[in-house]
Design a protein around this motif. Structure first.
Motif, short mmCIF file in Angstrom:
data_model
loop_
_atom_site.label_atom_id
_atom_site.label_comp_id
_atom_site.label_asym_id
_atom_site.label_seq_id
_atom_site.Cartn_x
_atom_site.Cartn_y
_atom_site.Cartn_z
N LEU A 1 0.97 -1.25 -0.21
CA LEU A 1 -0.16 -0.01 0.10
C LEU A 1 0.91 1.11 -0.13
O LEU A 1 1.64 1.38 0.76
CB LEU A 1 -0.51 0.02 1.33
N ARG A 2 0.77 1.92 -1.09
CA ARG A 2 1.58 2.95 -1.07
C ARG A 2 1.23 4.34 -0.58
O ARG A 2 0.24 4.54 -0.10
CB ARG A 2 1.87 3.44 -2.54
N TYR A 3 2.27 5.19 -0.31
CA TYR A 3 1.86 6.71 0.28
C TYR A 3 0.88 7.26 -0.47
O TYR A 3 0.81 7.43 -1.41
CB TYR A 3 3.18 7.44 0.23
N THR A 4 -0.14 7.61 0.29
CA THR A 4 -1.41 8.28 0.08
C THR A 4 -1.94 9.57 1.08
O THR A 4 -1.90 9.32 2.23
CB THR A 4 -2.55 7.36 0.01
N SER A 5 -1.61 10.61 0.26
CA SER A 5 -2.23 11.95 1.07
C SER A 5 -3.68 11.84 1.73
O SER A 5 -4.42 11.42 0.73
CB SER A 5 -1.79 13.13 0.27
N PRO A 6 -3.94 12.72 2.44
CA PRO A 6 -5.60 12.84 2.78
C PRO A 6 -6.28 13.37 1.66
O PRO A 6 -5.60 14.37 1.09
CB PRO A 6 -5.30 13.62 4.16
N GLY A 7 -7.31 12.83 1.10
CA GLY A 7 -7.88 13.29 -0.06
C GLY A 7 -7.73 12.64 -1.25
O GLY A 7 -8.57 12.69 -2.38
N ALA A 8 -6.58 11.74 -1.39
CA ALA A 8 -6.22 11.22 -2.33
C ALA A 8 -6.83 9.85 -2.51
O ALA A 8 -6.99 9.06 -1.55
CB ALA A 8 -4.67 11.14 -2.56
N LYS A 9 -6.33 9.05 -3.39
CA LYS A 9 -6.70 7.45 -3.68
C LYS A 9 -5.49 6.84 -4.16
O LYS A 9 -4.62 7.43 -4.69
CB LYS A 9 -7.92 7.38 -4.67
#
Length: 602
Positions: free
Chosen positions: A474-482
């Motif tokens: 599971l890759r780095y995901t910013s808040p609001g991103a998918k």
């Protein structure tokens, strides 16, 4: 800068790491030195000795950690204090000693080898004839002699010996290795023994004594030993005004050996949402951590000299390491040049080969990320120990998505495609599945981060109830991103890729004195569904050359040459193109997608 709680144990930084100590300004807003001192801190037994306690450890995923230690004690007559807990392998430029509530004063430090000499006695068994005689001095004993026909002699025993020689002065500077050296302090002589028998004194060679007997025969003696303890010592100068007064400081340093690995559990019904849980797996190969506040950090700070050991660590290979890691800086140090280095902070990621052992490189992260802190509370972890700590649990909306990613590799000379494949997860930071044959369609979960904290890159175990569905990254995901999390190969969707040459134009381009031919082709991707439900599908093609057009509203992105598109070398005149389609396949439907592209060969 401020920090804001997200309600689930995270503290989000509002800006990227512009310098390591910017983060410390928030993380290390600690109480005055000495607060929270652990019970096992050793008592100060020498004038100026400090008692150290680890207050906080800030752990990064790349195997480095910031240690913050509080120290207190009483300064000696010169206003100085010291500790033997010298940071091992601390990073160059990252060792600081500060004092005062707001760190308003930076202390001078001095690091050197130090030897402590003591004498001790301990009771042991007498293991040689001479030691047995020495243990019975002043007692009435009977000695059996080795001379043939000699009678046993009896009397009060005396051993002719002189005091031991004084310890010689050290010949040079005290140095390693660190540890304890023990030498026995033995009297000189011991070759003659005397027996007092009435008014007669008899002197005999010790070598002639065959046996010793007596009513009160002693078999143990006190053994005297000289002990030299060699250790590194870090001294701090508080000034003459502090002589004999209580003092305190905080020692901060950055060192390798303590790191954490994020691991996820993704479960639930996996229909419209998923339950995510993140835990941190902590590996300690550095030093004992005793009841310290521990923070786990998402993101990797940029440390230019992370592989260069600070000279305060007293590592003999420091200069060689500096010359190897940063030859320009080493030359500047030797020549006292004032020209400064630039600091390239374009990527807050570890470089190839820098990942700490036991941490997969793809879990460390290679893209620029804001730093995000997970406080995990107080923790004790001995060197060599491992631990897991829960960080947060959340529910994430999801969408099931089927993906077919085609990456074409072509022969440089013939222009024929050698194979098509999708890259491994470690080489495709925005996608992820480790695919085998190129035409496999993957079933992935498109997860939306609707929280206030980012998801760091980590290993993810997928479960539906007690049924394991797979594991991926599971890759780095910013808040609001998918993000897309690969789950499994879709067995009821089939994909096929083909190419057909349309035209070949000789001498279509002259470049640097060479003539190139233009090859025009059409690529075809066919996807067939055998599912009973509609299937959201995303198809991508990565190909060397310039794509001119794509069917079905395919999105085309043309870029510069990509060497990985070519087997046996690449021609710089070629572009790289990416094409993407988003569509829905109905049950039993087959869909054909095409694109036209061209490339140059010699």
């Amino acid at each position: 800068m401020r920090k804001a709680s997200d309600g689930r144990g995270g503290v989000r930084r509002t800006a990227c790491w512009a310098g390591a100590w910017a983060l410390l300004g928030v993380l290390c807003g600690l109480s005055p030195a000495g607060a929270g001192e652990p019970a096992e801190a050793q008592a100060a037994t020498e004038p100026g000795r400090l008692t150290l306690a680890t207050e906080r450890v800030v752990v990064f995923k790349d195997g480095y950690a910031l240690y913050v230690k509080a120290a207190q004690g009483t300064a000696d007559a010169r206003g100085q204090a010291f500790t033997d807990a010298v940071p091992e392998a601390a990073v160059l430029g990252c060792v600081w000693a500060v004092t005062g509530k707001d760190d308003e004063r930076v202390l001078a430090m001095r690091s050197a080898w130090h030897a402590t000499r003591t004498t001790r006695t301990r009771e042991t068994a007498a293991v040689t004839p001479l030691e047995l005689l020495r243990a019975n001095v002043g007692r009435r004993v009977t000695l059996g002699l080795t001379r043939q026909g000699a009678a046993d002699v009896e009397g009060v025993l005396e051993l002719l010996e002189q005091p031991a020689a004084p310890e010689p002065a050290p010949a040079g500077p005290e140095g390693g290795p660190a540890g304890e050296a023990v030498t026995e302090v033995a009297p000189l002589g011991g070759q003659l023994v005397v027996l007092q028998a009435g008014d007669t004194r008899i002197a005999l060679p010790v070598a002639e004594v065959r046996s010793v007997s007596g009513k009160d025969l002693a078999t143990r003696l006190l053994r005297t030993e000289r002990v030299v303890k060699r250790a590194k010592r870090l001294s701090f100068d508080f000034g003459a005004a502090s002589a004999g007064k209580p003092v305190g400081l905080r020692l901060l340093y950055f060192a390798e050996g303590l790191h954490w690995i994020p691991t996820y559990r993704v479960g639930g019904a996996l229909e419209s949402d998923a339950r995510l849980a993140l835990q941190g797996e902590i590996l300690n190969e550095s030093e004992d951590v005793q009841d310290a506040a521990v923070d786990l950090v998402v993101g990797v700070p940029s440390f230019r000299f992370r592989d260069v050991v600070s000279p305060l660590s007293l590592e003999g290979a420091m200069r060689g390491a500096l010359q190897s890691a940063a030859p320009q800086l080493a030359q500047q140090m030797l020549s006292n040049s004032s020209r400064a280095f630039g600091n390239d902070q374009s990527e807050l990621a570890v470089q190839e080969g820098d990942t700490a052992p036991a941490t997969p490189a793809e879990l460390v992260g290679r893209s620029e990320q804001d730093l995000f802190v997970y406080p995990v509370g107080r923790l004790s972890l001995a060197r060599g120990a491992r631990a897991t700590v829960p960080l947060w649990q959340a529910t994430a909306p999801l969408r099931h998505l089927y993906t077919l990613d085609v990456e074409v590799v072509r022969n440089q000379r013939s222009g024929e495609h050698v194979y098509q494949s999708a890259k491994a997860a470690s080489a495709a930071p925005t996608r992820g599945p480790r695919r085998a044959p190129a035409s496999l369609v993957w079933h992935e979960l498109e997860l939306a981060n609707t929280g206030t904290q980012p998801w760091t890159t980590g290993a993810a175990l997928l479960l539906k109830g007690d049924l394991p569905l797979g594991q991926d990254v599971l890759r780095y995901t910013s808040p609001g991103a998918k993000t897309l999390l690969p789950m499994t190969v879709a067995v009821d969707l089939r994909g096929r890729y083909e190419e057909r040459e349309l035209e070949r134009r000789s001498n279509a381009l002259s470049w640097s004195g060479d003539a190139y031919s233009l090859v025009l082709k059409q690529g075809t991707i066919t996807v067939t569904s055998f599912r009973k439900e509609a299937s959201p599908l995303r198809v991508t093609v990565s190909v060397g050359g310039k794509v001119e057009e794509a069917s079905d509203a395919g999105r085309v992105l043309v870029n510069d040459l990509k060497a990985e598109d070519w087997s046996g070398g690449a021609y710089a005149v070629n572009n790289h193109s990416d094409v993407a389609w988003d569509l829905t396949l109905e049950p039993g439907q087959s869909k054909t997608l095409t694109y036209r592209f061209g490339f140059y060969v010699r």
